[in-house]
Enzyme design. Sequence first.
Site, mmCIF file in Angstrom:
data_model
loop_
_atom_site.group_PDB
_atom_site.id
_atom_site.type_symbol
_atom_site.label_atom_id
_atom_site.label_comp_id
_atom_site.label_asym_id
_atom_site.label_seq_id
_atom_site.Cartn_x
_atom_site.Cartn_y
_atom_site.Cartn_z
ATOM 1 C CD GLU A 157 -30.282 -3.893 2.504
ATOM 2 O OE1 GLU A 157 -30.424 -5.074 2.866
ATOM 3 O OE2 GLU A 157 -30.746 -2.921 3.152
ATOM 4 C CG ASP A 202 -33.971 -2.891 2.479
ATOM 5 O OD1 ASP A 202 -34.171 -2.183 1.478
ATOM 6 O OD2 ASP A 202 -33.859 -4.127 2.419
ATOM 7 C CG ASP A 248 -34.197 -3.520 7.917
ATOM 8 O OD1 ASP A 248 -33.063 -3.077 7.628
ATOM 9 O OD2 ASP A 248 -34.694 -4.485 7.321
ATOM 10 C CD GLU A 264 -29.208 -6.986 10.165
ATOM 11 O OE1 GLU A 264 -28.094 -7.043 9.595
ATOM 12 O OE2 GLU A 264 -29.354 -7.200 11.383
ATOM 13 C CE1 TYR A 275 -37.394 -3.570 3.561
ATOM 14 C CE2 TYR A 275 -37.951 -3.264 5.868
ATOM 15 C CZ TYR A 275 -37.074 -3.696 4.893
ATOM 16 O OH TYR A 275 -35.869 -4.270 5.247
ATOM 17 N NE ARG A 283 -36.055 -8.987 5.371
ATOM 18 C CZ ARG A 283 -35.645 -8.839 4.118
ATOM 19 N NH1 ARG A 283 -35.657 -7.628 3.575
ATOM 20 N NH2 ARG A 283 -35.244 -9.864 3.400
ATOM 21 C CG HIS A 340 -40.934 0.065 8.767
ATOM 22 N ND1 HIS A 340 -40.131 1.143 8.543
ATOM 23 C CD2 HIS A 340 -40.118 -0.940 9.196
ATOM 24 C CE1 HIS A 340 -38.872 0.821 8.822
ATOM 25 N NE2 HIS A 340 -38.846 -0.425 9.226
#
Length: 725
Positions: free
Chosen positions: A8, A82, A84, A86, A302, A304, A351
């Site tokens: 990303e 990533d 998640d 998104e 990560y 988030r 995560h």
Amino acid sequence: MKKLLIVESPAKIKTISKFLGKEFKILSTMGHVKDLPAKKVGVTIDDKNIDIEYVAIPDKEKTIAEICKAAAVSDEIYLAPDPDREGEIIAWHIEQEIKKVAKKKAKIYRIAFNEITKTAVNEALENPSEVDLQKVSAQQARRVLDRWVGYEVSPILWTKLAPGLSAGRVQSVALRLICDREEAIRSFRPEEYWTIAGLFNAAKGELEASLTHIGKEKAEITNKDQADEIVKKIKKANYVIDSITDKERIKNPYAPFMTSTLQQAAFNQLGFSVKKTMQLAQQLYEGIPLDDAKTPVALITYMRTDSLRLSDTAIKNAREYISDNFAKEYLPKTSLVYEKSKSKTKAQDAHEAIRPIEASITPERVSRYLPKDLAKLYELIWKRYIACQMKPAVYAQRQVVIKGDEFTFKVTGSTLIFDGFLKVYSGDEDEEKEQKVVIPQGINAKDAIKLDKVNPKQHFTQPPPKYTEASLVKEMEKEGIGRPSTYATIMNTIRARSYTTLDTKKKFTPTELGMTVTKLLTENLPHIMNIKFTALMEEDLDKIAQGEFERDELLRDFYKNFQEDIALFKGKDGKRIAEPTELTCPQCNEGKLAIRFGKTGEFLGCMRYPDCDYTSNFKRNEQGIIELVKAEPLIVLEEPCPVCGKPLRQVNGKFGPFIACSGYPECKYIHQIKASFPCPVDGGDVIQRRWRGGTFWDVETIQNVNLQFLAILKKHHALIVHCPS
């Protein structure tokens, strides 16, 4: 065999490339590559289907083409945005494009890793999967909900209030929290209360204790007369130490960071905004060069995440570090496990918590390589991670109860006897500090004790505090509004739209516009402005990601109620909203003044307009009461207008002061500042302009700008140049 890895962020490429062989080509999507169209809703809904239209983001056609070109000659393609929702939609969008050009036998995989290390990347490559369509559906549902609210509600605000306003499904609810708090502050009325402390003379020192009870009732003193009467009685009593209670108090270590707690701690301890924290954390995650300037090293996992979970490997790593670097009493016999509230869904535990990649990479080791703020944030994360696997702190706590007649005084003191995790991490600055009370040694229960002094003190109850970024994040998380990864965007938006301001203490204050928008939306769109409704919507999105709820069922349920509310909202009087006040117009002495919104901001205007054209600037005092502000007198200059000959005057406009003709509107002359150099194309004047970002020179019409001219621009600190001819 040719292999393509798609990430990303371009910053990851250098970090990952050192782990992979030459057969891998690594490219970046540089964020999202597709989205809903910019100039229309892009979502159609009928009885059978909900169709979502995606188009390439304008500046991403080249990126998509480059990725497709590489995919066309690759045998294995790994989608690694990533981990998640998104990231999942990015992977899905890229996959759709790649399938158009990929070889028939080419394999397309989805991989994800929580940390950018050789072990994590190789493990992901060895265990590939497919794009998670449930996560894709959850992201689509969120995006469609936000698009409906933004595209349907914002135009109504333009009509009823002012152009350029926006509404958001989560943004508007966050703004409501700030506005509700401001209303509570404005309506707050302080109440008086008194406390009484007694200074007692013990055998080996003084002891100050607070009056807690009168008889069996709590000591609640509401005025000076009452306090004075009680003080008189207190002075007449004889006192004895009724009891001394000793016990140990345990203070457990903090859980490792998740996104929201990192944002709060970074604000409270380091003074970082939520946006800054996430930007710095992104850099630490993607990799920073250390010993070798050409080789970035990922420093944290990560950033988030809503999880407090640590992997077995991470726990072992922390425990080994503690064992090697601290005395044995600091390491618990078993590892410590942290869990969030059971009310949270599994979707939020995808995560690990935020932690350093390796405990041995200490803050001291990396500080000489990192910029100051990056080093500070890394140190915060590292310390919290190590501390979460250490023993609790232990306090010796002593409470002394003193009685005399009907009066009971108490004092409690704590002494730290084992620092435990506090040796590494002391906690947030905004948390309550340990009470530092010295209790003399050598006192015993049933000993007589002499009262030396009585200290009555007046207090007033305080209004609820304004939100800081940290406390707003805490409240949003508590209420289930939005997700931590979106908090920075939400806060930036409500400030950019002039709905809130930050004061000198970094506390949110809603503007008149923000208060009016919130009131208007709350009255007319009760569903989307309902805090509980918004929180339940987040839970439903999580259920979609887990395959427990259908995307279209959620969207249809929302759309039905939303359209009913929108129809009523649109159908109301289309006149511009004016917020009435209790102030009478000082010009006509008949109409009431109302808050209105114009191009330059809010102002007061008479509600009898156009019969009365009175307007005035205003401000609110600390109690929220409106006060008129006299307009600054016009500054008339001696220089005449070159067009009509009338005097020029200085005027304050939307983007600052400027000079114009006093004969406006008949004469519309505005003085322009000309550069000392001509336009290099046709020799015309180069004019200084103003906008919300400051002063600039406009270069858009300039062609073939030569190096000499650019040097002139640099000399004059010009950013852009415009030739009016």
